[in-house]
Design an enzyme around this catalytic site. Structure first.
Site, mmCIF file in Angstrom:
data_model
loop_
_atom_site.group_PDB
_atom_site.id
_atom_site.type_symbol
_atom_site.label_atom_id
_atom_site.label_comp_id
_atom_site.label_asym_id
_atom_site.label_seq_id
_atom_site.Cartn_x
_atom_site.Cartn_y
_atom_site.Cartn_z
ATOM 1 N N LYS A 48 36.957 -123.991 -13.408
ATOM 2 C CA LYS A 48 38.229 -124.578 -12.963
ATOM 3 C C LYS A 48 38.351 -124.666 -11.442
ATOM 4 C CE LYS A 48 40.908 -123.276 -17.109
ATOM 5 N NZ LYS A 48 39.915 -122.509 -17.877
ATOM 6 N N SER A 82 35.595 -119.987 -17.215
ATOM 7 C CA SER A 82 36.695 -120.634 -16.484
ATOM 8 C C SER A 82 36.535 -120.662 -14.975
ATOM 9 C CB SER A 82 38.024 -119.951 -16.841
ATOM 10 O OG SER A 82 38.429 -120.315 -18.134
ATOM 11 N N SER A 84 44.588 -119.653 -15.883
ATOM 12 C CA SER A 84 43.405 -120.187 -16.569
ATOM 13 C C SER A 84 43.786 -120.994 -17.809
ATOM 14 C CB SER A 84 42.444 -119.048 -16.947
ATOM 15 O OG SER A 84 41.113 -119.499 -16.963
#
Length: 340
Positions: A122, A119, A176
């Site tokens: 992101k 993640s 997240s």
């Protein structure tokens, strides 16, 4: 019924005797077994619960131990990166600490390794959205296209949930949220393919030669980068006030239908008074292990920290703490001798 200690001893003695008797002639074995049975009966006659003891002896069952199932190896483990020693005995196979103002590398472990980044992806997702100048007030709706078919993770954003782009951005960076990140990509001009192309184009423009993106959430192990490239990404995103604020937010409440749902940050260090964090992002998938990147002020310096492929539930945070304490003892004397 549970075996008593005395009964267990008796059963073991009986089994041992019968095993030894198996090597003797049949007639002799029969006679010895008869004697054992009689002796057992005498003992039972003296001790009232003899019949129960006999039943208990017969009820003993030996079970095979459960088969050991090894944990899934991360890409870093498969490459042998965890076998590399470092002065701080970190659990992360990759670590990188950079002075943001001077570009001096204070600590480095396997900085060139290219691994899945989960993640942490992101951060680039958010950067592309912000630089596109898209309205943060526009409503985006979660659809079945946002359901995770890669890792089958869950989400509190049900299909049909409508939030503003700003709220989706907040949940993607702080909590997240995978469906939020995917929705951001889908609502980019030109759709998901155009969005992923923009992510990779941005990486190229920043000189992130080791980096490749396949989708905006980080669920795919094809999203890969190196510690040096991620330090570059943190350096750029930390200069965007909105991304700093959203990524370091500890919690937020979002209206989901008739409910007001609370979301919290995935990084516990934000609540630690010893840390002054300006930007952060955590990540985890099986292939990547535990990961975290941060921009933080400590020991009188503005630092960028990258930890990838950490083994253990809380080891990435523990590694960050080890580095913080090490820097506190080094002051301005931290030298390239810590590099690997």
């Amino acid at each position: 019924m549970k075996l008593s200690f005395a009964t267990a001893i008796l059963s073991l003695s009986l089994l041992s005797f019968l095993g030894a008797a198996g090597a003797a002639p049949a007639a002799s074995k029969s006679a010895k077994v008869t004697k054992v049975v009689k002796a057992t009966k005498v003992t039972k006659a003296k001790a009232k619960p003899s019949a129960r003891q006999a039943r208990k002896v017969r009820s003993v069952v030996l079970r095979r131990p459960a088969a050991f199932v090894p944990a899934v190896a991360t890409f870093g483990m498969a490459a042998g990166l965890h076998a590399v020693d470092d002065p701080l005995a970190l659990k992360s196979s990759v670590a990188y600490v950079l002075d943001q103002n001077t570009n001096e590398v204070l600590f480095s472990k396997n900085p060139q390794a290219v691994l899945p980044i989960a993640s942490i992806t992101k951060l680039m997702t958010a950067l592309v959205v912000v630089e596109a100048g898209l309205s943060l007030d526009e409503k985006l709706t979660v659809t079945e296209e946002d359901i995770d078919t890669e890792k089958h993770t869950r989400s509190r954003l049900a299909v049909g949930t409508a939030l503003t782009r700003g709220e989706m951005l907040h949940l993607a960076l702080m909590a997240s949220e995978n469906r939020a990140a995917n929705a951001l990509g889908r609502h980019y001009p030109g759709g998901m393919s155009a969005f992923v192309a923009a992510m990779n184009a941005k990486a190229v423009s920043l000189g992130m030669a080791d980096t490749h993106y396949a989708e905006p959430t980080g669920l795919s192990s094809r999203n890969q980068s190196s510690a040096k490239d991620l330090a570059t990404l943190v350096n750029v995103t930390s200069q965007v006030p909105l991304l700093r604020d959203l990524s370091t937010s500890r919690e937020t409440r979002v209206s989901l239908g008739k409910r007001l749902v609370q979301f919290r940050s995935t990084n516990g260090l934000l609540s630690n008074p010893l840390w002054d964090i300006g930007l952060q992002k955590t990540g985890f998938i099986n292939e990547a292990g535990k990961c975290v990147v941060m921009q933080a002020r400590m020991a009188g310096r503005q630092l960028i920290m990258v930890f990838l492929d950490s083994s253990g539930k809380a080891s990435r945070i523990a590694d960050a703490e080890r580095v913080r304490k090490w820097l506190a003892t080094q002051g301005d004397t931290a030298t390239p001798s810590a590099k690997l």
